[in-house]
Scaffold this motif. Structure first.
Motif, PDB file in Angstrom:
ATOM      1  N   SER A 119       2.349   1.752  -3.602  1.00  7.44           N
ATOM      2  CA  SER A 119       1.378   2.209  -4.606  1.00  7.44           C
ATOM      3  C   SER A 119       0.878   3.620  -4.321  1.00  7.44           C
ATOM      4  CB  SER A 119       0.197   1.237  -4.666  1.00  7.44           C
ATOM      5  OG  SER A 119      -0.455   1.146  -3.414  1.00  7.44           O
TER       6      SER A 119
ATOM      7  N   ARG B 273       0.830  -1.214   0.000  1.00  7.06           N
ATOM      8  CA  ARG B 273       0.000   0.000   0.000  1.00  7.06           C
ATOM      9  C   ARG B 273       0.860   1.258   0.000  1.00  7.06           C
ATOM     10  NH1 ARG B 273      -2.823  -3.034   3.889  1.00  7.06           N
ATOM     11  NH2 ARG B 273      -1.981  -1.742   5.585  1.00  7.06           N
TER      12      ARG B 273
ATOM     13  N   PRO C 288       2.327   5.655  -8.167  1.00  8.72           N
ATOM     14  CA  PRO C 288       1.195   4.964  -8.795  1.00  8.72           C
ATOM     15  C   PRO C 288       1.652   3.838  -9.723  1.00  8.72           C
ATOM     16  CG  PRO C 288       0.881   7.332  -8.853  1.00  8.72           C
ATOM     17  CD  PRO C 288       2.276   7.109  -8.368  1.00  8.72           C
ATOM     18  N   LYS C 289       0.906   2.744  -9.691  1.00  4.97           N
ATOM     19  CA  LYS C 289       1.154   1.546 -10.506  1.00  4.97           C
ATOM     20  C   LYS C 289       2.377   0.755 -10.055  1.00  4.97           C
ATOM     21  CE  LYS C 289      -1.086   3.387 -14.647  1.00  4.97           C
ATOM     22  NZ  LYS C 289      -0.952   3.649 -16.109  1.00  4.97           N
TER      23      LYS C 289
ATOM     24  N   HIS D 217       6.245  -2.396  -9.868  1.00  5.29           N
ATOM     25  CA  HIS D 217       6.127  -2.836 -11.250  1.00  5.29           C
ATOM     26  C   HIS D 217       6.468  -4.309 -11.405  1.00  5.29           C
ATOM     27  CE1 HIS D 217       7.151   1.527 -11.236  1.00  5.29           C
ATOM     28  NE2 HIS D 217       6.080   1.554 -11.993  1.00  5.29           N
TER      29      HIS D 217
END
Length: 358
Positions: free
Chosen positions: A263, A260, A267-268, A271
């Motif tokens: 992310s 959490r 963002p995303k 990977h």
């Protein structure tokens, strides 16, 4: 006979070897000073003379003897292809840690091919089995590579002793060799030697390490590393995590929290969620993979120590039962002994004659 074997296998799978699941931290030993000085071992000169395929062939010799040689012994010239022969092959596959599910899928496919192609010579079965193993392993051509805009975040999971630290060190070397900047976060703050081991490997590849005191909240270490990655405009961030399966619930909560935090800040990301499993663990590797996959969805698997085990058939089991691509395999201690997994190369090396690899 096969049903009895399945029952034995089921009992075996339902009672995992706790010595593997709860491996003590001391089992993943940091490199000695002599090892860190020149990345070399006594075996390196001979390895330099061999191609990667030759080294892979040699590394899989124990698995080959346990799996392929046993099958070849059943496919003697003149033997009729019947259900008895196919069941004997199934037994070899299961005992070689290919697993019940993968074995059943593989042999169902073999039966279909035999019927469709009207194969009646048992000697022709080896090529069919080889072909079907390759199909199960897939031809994804996926690798652990930086293909997104920076920063690229890789979260590394695995039990203590599976080879996480070594794998991270080799990935650092790989990315640095490609001209990328790398940062490592030591988020296993519960194991005293974890950060020290990472420090040694990071020094070998001239990579910076973000660490904190023992007992620090791992998510806070990750948070600091994410901000350092962005402020320094680092290309790749590799995050080490704890692997205490004997404390399953706290571990799951910890990994979920780390996910959490990642992310939220990027963002995303992550990977890549790379699970490192010990090739010598056999079917316990499947149990480990399922546990970690519940906490954070795994995107790829690195299988280590394949050169020291006869249980390399677990590579097939992981791909079939977990449904996650094998992305890396390790067959030695050298920095370049961790390579992208290519199904065709793996299967060809597995079925290669030992003499031809010399």
């Amino acid at each position: 006979m096969l049903k009895n074997l399945f029952r034995r296998q089921k009992q075996k799978d339902s009672q995992p070897d706790t010595s593997t699941l709860d491996r003590q931290p001391s089992e993943e030993v940091s490199p000695s000073p002599s090892e860190t000085s020149d990345f070399a071992s006594t075996a390196e000169p001979s390895n330099k003379k061999k191609s990667w395929f030759q080294r892979l062939t040699t590394g899989l010799s124990k698995t080959r003897k346990n799996l392929v040689t046993q099958i070849q012994g059943l496919l003697r010239i003149g033997r009729q292809i019947d259900e008895e022969l196919l069941e004997e092959i199934e037994e070899v596959l299961i005992q070689a840690d290919v697993g019940v599910k993968a074995t059943m899928t593989l042999m169902d496919n073999v039966r279909n091919v035999v019927e469709e192609r009207m194969i009646d010579e048992s000697a022709d079965l080896e090529a069919v089995i080889k072909e079907q193993i390759e199909l199960i392993l897939g031809q994804d051509g996926q690798s652990v590579s930086v293909v997104r805009d920076s920063p690229h975040v890789i979260l590394v999971l695995g039990v203590n002793g599976a080879g996480k630290t070594t794998t991270i060190g080799k990935l650092c070397h790989r990315f640095r060799s490609e001209g990328k900047s790398v940062l490592v976060a030591a988020a296993d703050t519960f194991r005293a030697a974890a950060a020290e081991q990472l420090q040694i490997w990071c020094e070998r590849s001239d990579t910076d390490l973000i660490r904190s005191d023992e007992g620090t909240d791992p998510a806070s270490v990750v948070f600091d590393a994410l901000h350092a990655t962005q402020s320094r405009q680092v290309d790749v961030l590799i995050i080490d995590t704890a692997g205490r399966l004997h404390t399953k619930k706290p571990l799951m909560d910890e990994l979920s929290k780390i996910g959490r935090v990642i992310s939220r800040e990027i963002p995303k990301a992550p990977h890549e969620v790379l699970l490192v499993v010990d090739g010598t663990a056999g079917q316990n590797a499947i149990i480990q993979a399922n546990v970690f996959n519940e906490a954070v969805p795994v995107t790829g698997v690195a299988v280590t120590k394949l050169d020291g085990t006869a249980k390399g058939g677990v590579v097939i089991a992981i791909r079939q039962e977990i449904g996650v691509p094998i992305k890396l395999i390790g067959i030695g201690e050298q920095l370049d002994d961790l390579r992208d997994f290519v199904a065709q190369d793996f299967v060809s090396a597995l079925f290669e004659n030992d003499e031809s690899s010399i």
